[in-house]
Design an enzyme around this catalytic site. Structure first.
Site, PDB file in Angstrom:
ATOM      1  N   ASP A  34       0.853  -1.190   0.000  1.00  0.00           N
ATOM      2  CA  ASP A  34       0.000   0.000   0.000  1.00  0.00           C
ATOM      3  C   ASP A  34       0.886   1.236   0.000  1.00  0.00           C
ATOM      4  O   ASP A  34       2.089   1.129   0.045  1.00  0.00           O
ATOM      5  CB  ASP A  34      -0.808   0.074   1.317  1.00  0.00           C
ATOM      6  CG  ASP A  34      -1.815  -1.029   1.432  1.00  0.00           C
ATOM      7  OD1 ASP A  34      -2.416  -1.367   0.421  1.00  0.00           O
ATOM      8  OD2 ASP A  34      -2.007  -1.526   2.558  1.00  0.00           O
ATOM      9  N   LYS A  56      -3.729   2.538  -1.255  1.00  0.00           N
ATOM     10  CA  LYS A  56      -4.845   2.884  -0.396  1.00  0.00           C
ATOM     11  C   LYS A  56      -4.494   4.261   0.136  1.00  0.00           C
ATOM     12  O   LYS A  56      -3.406   4.470   0.622  1.00  0.00           O
ATOM     13  CB  LYS A  56      -4.884   1.890   0.765  1.00  0.00           C
ATOM     14  CG  LYS A  56      -6.234   1.476   1.154  1.00  0.00           C
ATOM     15  CD  LYS A  56      -6.310   0.270   2.040  1.00  0.00           C
ATOM     16  CE  LYS A  56      -5.477   0.203   3.276  1.00  0.00           C
ATOM     17  NZ  LYS A  56      -6.002  -0.762   4.248  1.00  0.00           N
ATOM     18  N   MET A 170      -7.640   7.068  10.543  1.00  0.00           N
ATOM     19  CA  MET A 170      -8.410   7.389   9.330  1.00  0.00           C
ATOM     20  C   MET A 170      -9.500   8.424   9.606  1.00  0.00           C
ATOM     21  O   MET A 170     -10.565   8.376   8.995  1.00  0.00           O
ATOM     22  CB  MET A 170      -9.066   6.111   8.750  1.00  0.00           C
ATOM     23  CG  MET A 170      -8.083   5.041   8.374  1.00  0.00           C
ATOM     24  SD  MET A 170      -8.867   3.506   7.863  1.00  0.00           S
ATOM     25  CE  MET A 170      -9.377   2.818   9.431  1.00  0.00           C
TER      26      MET A 170
HETATM   27  N1  SAH Z   1      -2.567  -0.963  10.129  1.00  0.00           N
HETATM   28  C1  SAH Z   1      -2.198   0.419  10.390  1.00  0.00           C
HETATM   29  C2  SAH Z   1      -3.389   1.353  10.358  1.00  0.00           C
HETATM   30  C3  SAH Z   1      -4.118   1.386   9.034  1.00  0.00           C
HETATM   31  S1  SAH Z   1      -5.343   2.618   8.967  1.00  0.00           S
HETATM   32  C4  SAH Z   1      -1.463   0.481  11.739  1.00  0.00           C
HETATM   33  O1  SAH Z   1      -1.475  -0.485  12.507  1.00  0.00           O
HETATM   34  O2  SAH Z   1      -0.840   1.524  12.005  1.00  0.00           O
HETATM   35  C5  SAH Z   1      -4.425   3.977   8.325  1.00  0.00           C
HETATM   36  C6  SAH Z   1      -4.412   5.094   9.345  1.00  0.00           C
HETATM   37  O3  SAH Z   1      -3.354   4.902  10.281  1.00  0.00           O
HETATM   38  C7  SAH Z   1      -4.155   6.470   8.779  1.00  0.00           C
HETATM   39  O4  SAH Z   1      -5.347   7.036   8.272  1.00  0.00           O
HETATM   40  C8  SAH Z   1      -3.676   7.218  10.016  1.00  0.00           C
HETATM   41  O5  SAH Z   1      -4.755   7.562  10.844  1.00  0.00           O
HETATM   42  C9  SAH Z   1      -2.886   6.148  10.737  1.00  0.00           C
HETATM   43  N2  SAH Z   1      -1.434   6.240  10.470  1.00  0.00           N
HETATM   44  C10 SAH Z   1      -0.658   5.304   9.901  1.00  0.00           C
HETATM   45  N3  SAH Z   1       0.628   5.695   9.868  1.00  0.00           N
HETATM   46  C11 SAH Z   1       0.670   6.906  10.473  1.00  0.00           C
HETATM   47  C12 SAH Z   1       1.710   7.841  10.747  1.00  0.00           C
HETATM   48  N4  SAH Z   1       2.989   7.585  10.436  1.00  0.00           N
HETATM   49  N5  SAH Z   1       1.385   8.999  11.379  1.00  0.00           N
HETATM   50  C13 SAH Z   1       0.110   9.260  11.710  1.00  0.00           C
HETATM   51  N6  SAH Z   1      -0.913   8.422  11.474  1.00  0.00           N
HETATM   52  C14 SAH Z   1      -0.643   7.266  10.854  1.00  0.00           C
END
Ligand code: SAH
Length: 243
Positions: A34, A56, A170
């Site tokens: 992704d 995504k 998100m």
């Molecule tokens: N599986 C991922 C989450 C997927 S949903 C996990 O465990 O982190 C994707 C969301 O994660 C984004 O919309 C944001 O809200 C958050 N996110 C992921 N990486 C991030 C980052 N480096 N800084 C801030 N938010 C982040």
């Protein structure tokens, strides 16, 4: 015999990749990925590794999930070591469970390689512990992305009344609605909120505010970003160590 590795890429800082994920990536014949917080990870793959982007953006699929499942499955017919690389942890709003079920039904062997989830590590890099003795005894990770559901009725807002920490993933594009809902269930207008963008990377930005002013303050912040709601946010004053 082919195997699919549903692998967590961690939140951004490349050193937050697990040793196991790194090894699996180095051995991969194909990496299906992704939009990653750190694309540098792909450079760890061996020469000749195929890369398939099934992007995504902020929770919105460019490729429908059914097609992604098929891409993974087809790759398993072609290659021995298939890596499905996902930001953070594959089982935290990563649809890793759905992908694993699809493989199970087709009798494809798989492994889950957990990753460091942004839900905990991104607040940590902002100096915000998700739990803290005397301040917050629990935390909850909630999706703030409810495109098909304008009133957020799938979220049980009454359950969010306690003082536990709430991390919305998100949710940036719904920040205004989320803050208003939280005020609506009785959290004060001055209740602390932080929005953290590109957490754990050099481009990390942290905006601290209140339920009343956060959506204005965080207006132009880039994604990926998450929202932390709770009194633990105030600890950042003392615990800020990164950016
Ligand atoms: N599986 C991922 C989450 C997927 S949903 C996990 O465990 O982190 C994707 C969301 O994660 C984004 O919309 C944001 O809200 C958050 N996110 C992921 N990486 C991030 C980052 N480096 N800084 C801030 N938010 C982040």
């Amino acid at each position: 015999m082919s195997k699919v590795y549903l692998t967590g890429a961690g939140p951004g800082d490349i050193e937050l990749l697990t040793i196991k994920a790194l090894r699996i990536i180095q051995e991969a014949d194909v990496i299906i990925y992704d939009r990653l917080a750190n694309p540098e990870i792909l450079k760890k793959a061996k020469n000749g590794c195929e890369f398939i982007y099934v992007g995504k953006e902020d929770g919105r699929h460019i490729m429908p999930q059914d097609d992604i499942n098929e891409v993974i499955y087809k790759s398993s017919l072609k290659y021995e070591n298939v890596v499905r690389l996902k930001g953070g942890d594959p089982f935290v709003f990563g649809r890793g469970g759905e992908e694993a079920l699809y493989l199970f039904k087709r009798e494809v062997e798989f492994e889950i390689i957990p990753g460091i989830t942004s839900a905990i590590s991104v607040p940590a890099y902002a100096g915000i512990p998700v739990t803290h003795r005397g301040i917050s005894k629990s935390f909850r990770v909630v999706t703030g992305h409810e495109a098909s559901n304008r009133n957020f009725s799938s979220i049980d807002w009454d359950e969010l009344k306690s003082d536990e920490t709430i991390v919305f993933l998100m949710g940036l594009h719904n920040l205004d609605k989320i803050s208003n809902k939280l005020i609506g269930i009785g959290k004060g207008e001055n209740y602390p909120v932080a929005v953290i963008s590109k957490g754990t990377t050099k481009e990390q930005q942290v905006i601290v505010g209140t339920l009343a002013n956060i959506s204005l303050k965080a207006k132009n912040i880039p994604t990926p970003a998450l929202i932390v709601v709770g009194k633990v946010v105030e600890l950042r004053d003392s615990l800020k160590w990164f950016l």
